[in-house]
Design an enzyme around this catalytic site. Structure first.
Site: not given
Length: 412
Positions: A163, A303, A314, A335, A340, A400
């Site tokens: 991502c 994010h 975050e 998002k 996403h 990831f």
């Protein structure tokens, strides 16, 4: 030798809330949601625990000419649609092919092509597998096809860092332009993996929201009752070039791209570091490249995926950079509207950040029910004015594998 300034001269997007960048931006400001129930037989056939996603508002194969679309996986179709828009928006710059580069990204690549070919092999045998299968499924297919279409010969590079992919590609483009490898770069990312395999996998790891009865409100960044992210699809493309090249051809300039940072957590394959040290370093790197301090930042496109663990992490990372001021900076969790887009999300959110600077408006974070005390960002369900002075904004992406990527933009 002075470092060239890099600017954004064109944008293009195909997203769950709009088939173009302007349509996506208008829908975002209006508080739209792209999440809706999936109308495919395979949802019931496989008894999927999640029955919705944020599909693209406009299918790419309805935009591209049929012979072109047939040679491309949906992920590359989205990339081509967004790139064509961005190129036209930039004024179709005349540039020496050997000075035109492509920095592109995907998180997964041609998943639909791969799994459709596997079904064909099992059901009909090897002779029925299309010869273009590998060129369509390979992760660098989007970059390669953009290079071919636009005659970009400086280079065509691909990033696959989950991502964080397309934000990392934008950072790479900054560095390549500054290093003199190109005068103009087509940068961005794409993803199209709304598929039973990915839905089943993300559901198994408890990553997806299961609000099947109300998809439009399922993505709730920062809300205390958030229960996971909503899978999206689409692409975002930015045309980046040296300011000297842009001004020489009289191009309009949206914003300057002033910094970027890329780090790794080395913590866990799917979870980000709860201390946020890697993410914080990426922000600091971006600000250092920009020659700016944390006090200069006036907006953050976070994010914020709407996961129970990711959102507070975050906040911890950004508090490590900004201190208590982090709760005063207008923050957007877009998002909530788009879902996403995985490998395409950073590029789309970079576009939103650029347009926020242009219009002096931080886009809203919809579906904010009761804000989680562990995520005390300055979020709002309505657009927030950014003021009339110089603006510096950052856009964050984490993926990831422990990937962190941050890009910084300045108003012009």
């Amino acid at each position: 030798m002075s470092t060239p300034r890099i600017v954004v001269t064109g944008i293009g997007a195909s997203s769950p809330i709009g088939g173009t960048a302007p349509d996506s931006w208008s829908a975002l400001l209006a508080g739209a949601s792209g999440a809706r129930t999936l109308e495919y037989d395979w949802v019931e056939e496989y008894s999927l625990p999640v029955t919705f996603a944020a599909q693209a508002a406009v299918r790419p194969d309805t935009v591209l000419e049929r012979p072109v679309a047939k040679r491309l996986d949906p992920s590359s179709q989205f990339a081509m649609v967004a790139a064509l828009e961005a190129w036209e928006d930039a004024g179709s710059p005349e540039v020496d092919p050997e000075r035109l580069g492509v920095d592109f990204a995907t998180g997964i690549g041609g998943l639909w092509t791969l799994l459709d070919a596997w079904d064909t092999l099992r059901e009909k045998g090897p002779r029925r597998v299309l010869p273009m299968t590998v060129p369509m499924l390979m992760p660098n297919a989007a970059a390669g096809n953009l290079s071919l279409h636009f005659n970009a010969r400086a280079y065509a590079r691909t990033v696959a860092s989950a991502c964080a992919s397309s934000t990392e590609s934008i950072v790479n483009a900054i560095e390549h332009l500054r290093d003199g490898l190109a005068d103009v770069v087509i940068a961005g990312g794409t993803e199209s993996v709304i598929h039973p395999v990915t839905i089943a996998s993300f559901s198994s790891m408890q990553a997806l929201s299961k609000r099947n009865d109300d998809p439009a409100t399922a993505s709730r960044p920062g809300s205390i009752d958030r229960d996971g992210f909503v899978m999206g699809e689409g692409a975002g493309v930015l045309i980046l070039e040296t300011e000297e090249h842009a001004r020489a051809r009289g191009a309009k300039i949206y914003a300057s791209v002033v910094g970027g940072g890329v780090t790794a957590d080395s913590y866990h394959i799917t979870a980000n570091d709860p201390e946020g040290t890697g993410a914080a370093r990426a922000v600091r790197q971006a600000l250092e490249m920009a020659g700016a301090s944390p006090d200069d930042v006036t907006h953050v496109n976070a994010h914020l995926t709407s996961t129970p663990v990711g959102d507070p992490n975050e906040y911890t990372a950004l508090k490590g950079v900004f201190g208590d001021r982090v709760e005063e900076i207008p923050v957007s969790g877009t998002k909530a509207s788009t879902g996403h887009l995985l490998g395409g999300t950073g590029a789309l959110e970079a576009i939103f950040t650029v347009l926020a600077l242009r219009d002096r408006l931080a886009p809203p974070t919809i579906n904010l029910t009761e804000q989680d005390p562990a995520v005390p960002f300055r979020l709002s369900g309505e657009p927030m004015p950014l003021g009339s002075g110089d603006q510096l904004a950052i856009s964050n992406s984490f993926g990831f594998g422990g990937h962190n990527a941050v890009v910084a933009f300045a108003s012009v």
